[in-house]
Motif scaffolding. Structure first.
Motif, short mmCIF file in Angstrom:
data_model
loop_
_atom_site.label_atom_id
_atom_site.label_comp_id
_atom_site.label_asym_id
_atom_site.label_seq_id
_atom_site.Cartn_x
_atom_site.Cartn_y
_atom_site.Cartn_z
N LYS A 253 48.27 67.80 76.35
CA LYS A 253 49.16 68.43 75.38
C LYS A 253 48.94 67.82 73.99
N ASP A 254 49.35 68.54 72.97
CA ASP A 254 49.25 68.04 71.61
C ASP A 254 50.44 67.16 71.23
N LYS A 255 51.51 67.25 72.02
CA LYS A 255 52.71 66.49 71.69
C LYS A 255 53.40 66.01 72.95
N TYR A 256 53.80 64.74 72.95
CA TYR A 256 54.60 64.15 74.03
C TYR A 256 55.77 63.40 73.40
N ALA A 257 56.89 63.33 74.12
CA ALA A 257 58.05 62.61 73.58
C ALA A 257 58.95 62.15 74.71
N VAL A 258 59.46 60.92 74.59
CA VAL A 258 60.47 60.42 75.51
C VAL A 258 61.83 60.94 75.07
N ASN A 259 62.83 60.79 75.92
CA ASN A 259 64.14 61.38 75.64
C ASN A 259 65.14 60.37 75.09
N TRP A 260 64.66 59.42 74.28
CA TRP A 260 65.55 58.49 73.62
C TRP A 260 65.07 58.30 72.17
N THR A 261 65.78 57.51 71.41
CA THR A 261 65.46 57.36 69.99
C THR A 261 65.04 55.94 69.66
N ASP A 262 64.65 55.73 68.40
CA ASP A 262 64.31 54.41 67.85
C ASP A 262 63.06 53.79 68.45
N ASP A 263 62.19 54.61 69.02
CA ASP A 263 60.96 54.08 69.64
C ASP A 263 59.78 54.28 68.68
N GLN A 264 58.65 53.74 69.09
CA GLN A 264 57.42 53.85 68.31
C GLN A 264 56.70 55.15 68.64
N ALA A 265 55.99 55.69 67.65
CA ALA A 265 55.16 56.88 67.87
C ALA A 265 53.72 56.55 67.50
N SER A 266 52.81 57.37 67.99
CA SER A 266 51.40 57.19 67.63
C SER A 266 50.71 58.54 67.53
N ILE A 267 49.63 58.54 66.79
CA ILE A 267 48.78 59.74 66.69
C ILE A 267 47.36 59.33 67.07
N LEU A 268 46.86 59.97 68.10
CA LEU A 268 45.48 59.76 68.56
C LEU A 268 44.66 60.97 68.15
N GLU A 269 43.65 60.74 67.34
CA GLU A 269 42.80 61.84 66.87
C GLU A 269 41.36 61.58 67.28
N ILE A 270 40.78 62.52 68.03
CA ILE A 270 39.43 62.37 68.57
C ILE A 270 38.54 63.47 68.03
N THR A 271 37.46 63.08 67.38
CA THR A 271 36.45 64.03 66.91
C THR A 271 35.30 64.02 67.91
N TYR A 272 34.90 65.18 68.38
CA TYR A 272 33.93 65.25 69.48
C TYR A 272 33.14 66.56 69.45
N ASP A 273 32.02 66.58 70.17
CA ASP A 273 31.20 67.78 70.36
C ASP A 273 30.97 68.54 69.07
N ASN A 274 30.31 67.88 68.12
CA ASN A 274 29.92 68.51 66.84
C ASN A 274 31.10 68.98 66.01
N GLY A 275 32.07 68.10 65.84
CA GLY A 275 33.13 68.37 64.88
C GLY A 275 34.44 68.91 65.42
N LYS A 276 34.56 69.11 66.72
CA LYS A 276 35.85 69.52 67.28
C LYS A 276 36.85 68.37 67.13
N VAL A 277 38.13 68.69 66.97
CA VAL A 277 39.16 67.66 66.80
C VAL A 277 40.31 67.90 67.77
N LYS A 278 40.69 66.85 68.47
CA LYS A 278 41.88 66.87 69.33
C LYS A 278 42.84 65.81 68.80
N LYS A 279 44.09 66.25 68.49
CA LYS A 279 45.09 65.34 67.96
C LYS A 279 46.29 65.33 68.89
N ILE A 280 46.72 64.13 69.28
CA ILE A 280 47.85 63.98 70.20
C ILE A 280 48.92 63.11 69.55
N TYR A 281 50.11 63.68 69.35
CA TYR A 281 51.26 62.94 68.85
C TYR A 281 52.09 62.51 70.06
N ASP A 282 52.43 61.22 70.12
CA ASP A 282 53.12 60.70 71.30
C ASP A 282 54.27 59.80 70.86
#
Length: 309
Positions: A253-282
């Protein structure tokens, strides 16, 4: 003559078959866990390994406060503890379930030969009830899930995944890993209500990497700040690339989230196969077991590589 040739073929076939089985079989060694028979022995072992593992207390029977989960546990024949060689090093490990404790914790005690290691299977702070069933050195893991965590009003449903010990932790089993050519990995973390490390990592296909250490990057009791560079070692680089392909990041999925607040988030962005981009917000950093392990390896790069300014 024909019978002689036939005998030779049969003998060779049996020999090669036995040789293949021997090559794939890990030599088993008897250890302390093999001798465990009571819940007291397990509780004592946990106390010796990790004194702050206070929420784990093993009973010889499983008692759930929720009748539905009790019925499900009984029907699946879930055990308070189960033995297997999860990490396939020839030594017996033990999976422990503690439903009467806070947050329904499930842990696995791994015998690493030179000591024990505890891996927590339940990873949510506010953990719903989960059920593990051990089969063929893997864990069939049953838990409540929602299609969209943001829609709290939607009913949850029972989901089952298979966890296998790979890349140093338990992750979702994937029988058909991908083989993407990964060109660049970018990983950015945010702050939290506390001192979560805030940083950005960029790793290129030639193993060159940059680390923008912004705040709370405490390494060996020293606060690291600023822009640093390194050449990631072959083993750590390959481990991350192989893990990303194993979990088939493109299908996540492009987005994941826990069901509470005040936690840390991250963005993982992967460039692959001649310029394709996958971005995951967690939000919460535990979108999947596989992603959780990816994040761990990226966090660890700040400590296990030689960085210079």
């Amino acid at each position: 003559m024909l019978k002689t040739h036939l005998k030779i073929v049969i003998i060779l076939t049996l020999f090669l078959s036995c040789k293949e089985k021997t090559a794939n079989k890990v030599s088993r060694k008897r250890n302390y866990i093999d001798n465990i028979k009571t819940e007291k022995q397990i509780n004592d072992l946990i106390s010796r390994i990790e004194n702050n593992c206070y929420e784990i207390h093993v009973n010889d029977t499983l008692k759930y406060r929720n009748k539905y989960w009790q019925h499900l546990s009984d029907s699946l024949k879930v055990k308070p503890w189960a033995k297997a060689d999860f990490d396939k090093n020839g030594l017996t490990d033990i999976l422990v379930t503690s439903p009467s404790s806070y947050n329904y914790p499930i842990i696995c005690i791994l015998d690493k030969g030179n000591g024990y290691q505890i891996k927590r299977i339940t990873r949510y702070v506010f953990q719903y009830c989960t059920l593990p069933v051990v089969s063929n050195d893997k864990i069939k893991y049953y838990f409540e899930s929602k299609e969209d965590p943001d829609k709290w009003f939607e009913p949850s449903y029972l989901k089952q995944i298979t966890l296998t010990y790979q890349f140093g932790d338990f992750i979702e089993e994937n029988l058909n890993p991908a083989n993407h050519k990964i060109e660049k990995i970018q990983y950015l973390t945010t702050g939290c209500y506390g001192s979560c490390p805030i940083f950005k990592l960029t790793i290129n296909s030639d193993k060159s990497a940059t680390w923008e250490a912004k705040r709370y990057n405490n390494i060996d009791n020293n606060e690291v700040t600023g822009n640093l560079i390194t050449k990631v070692s072959d083993d750590k680089f390959n481990e991350i690339i192989d893990l990303l392909n194993y979990i088939n990041f493109e299908t996540l999925k492009d987005k994941y989230a826990v069901n509470w607040t005040d936690d840390q988030a991250s963005i993982l962005e992967i460039t692959y196969d001649n310029g394709k981009v996958k971005k995951i917000y967690d939000y919460g950093l535990i979108g999947t077991f596989g992603l959780d392990r990816v994040y761990q390896l990226l966090f660890e790069l700040r400590e296990n590589q030689k960085w210079t300014k």
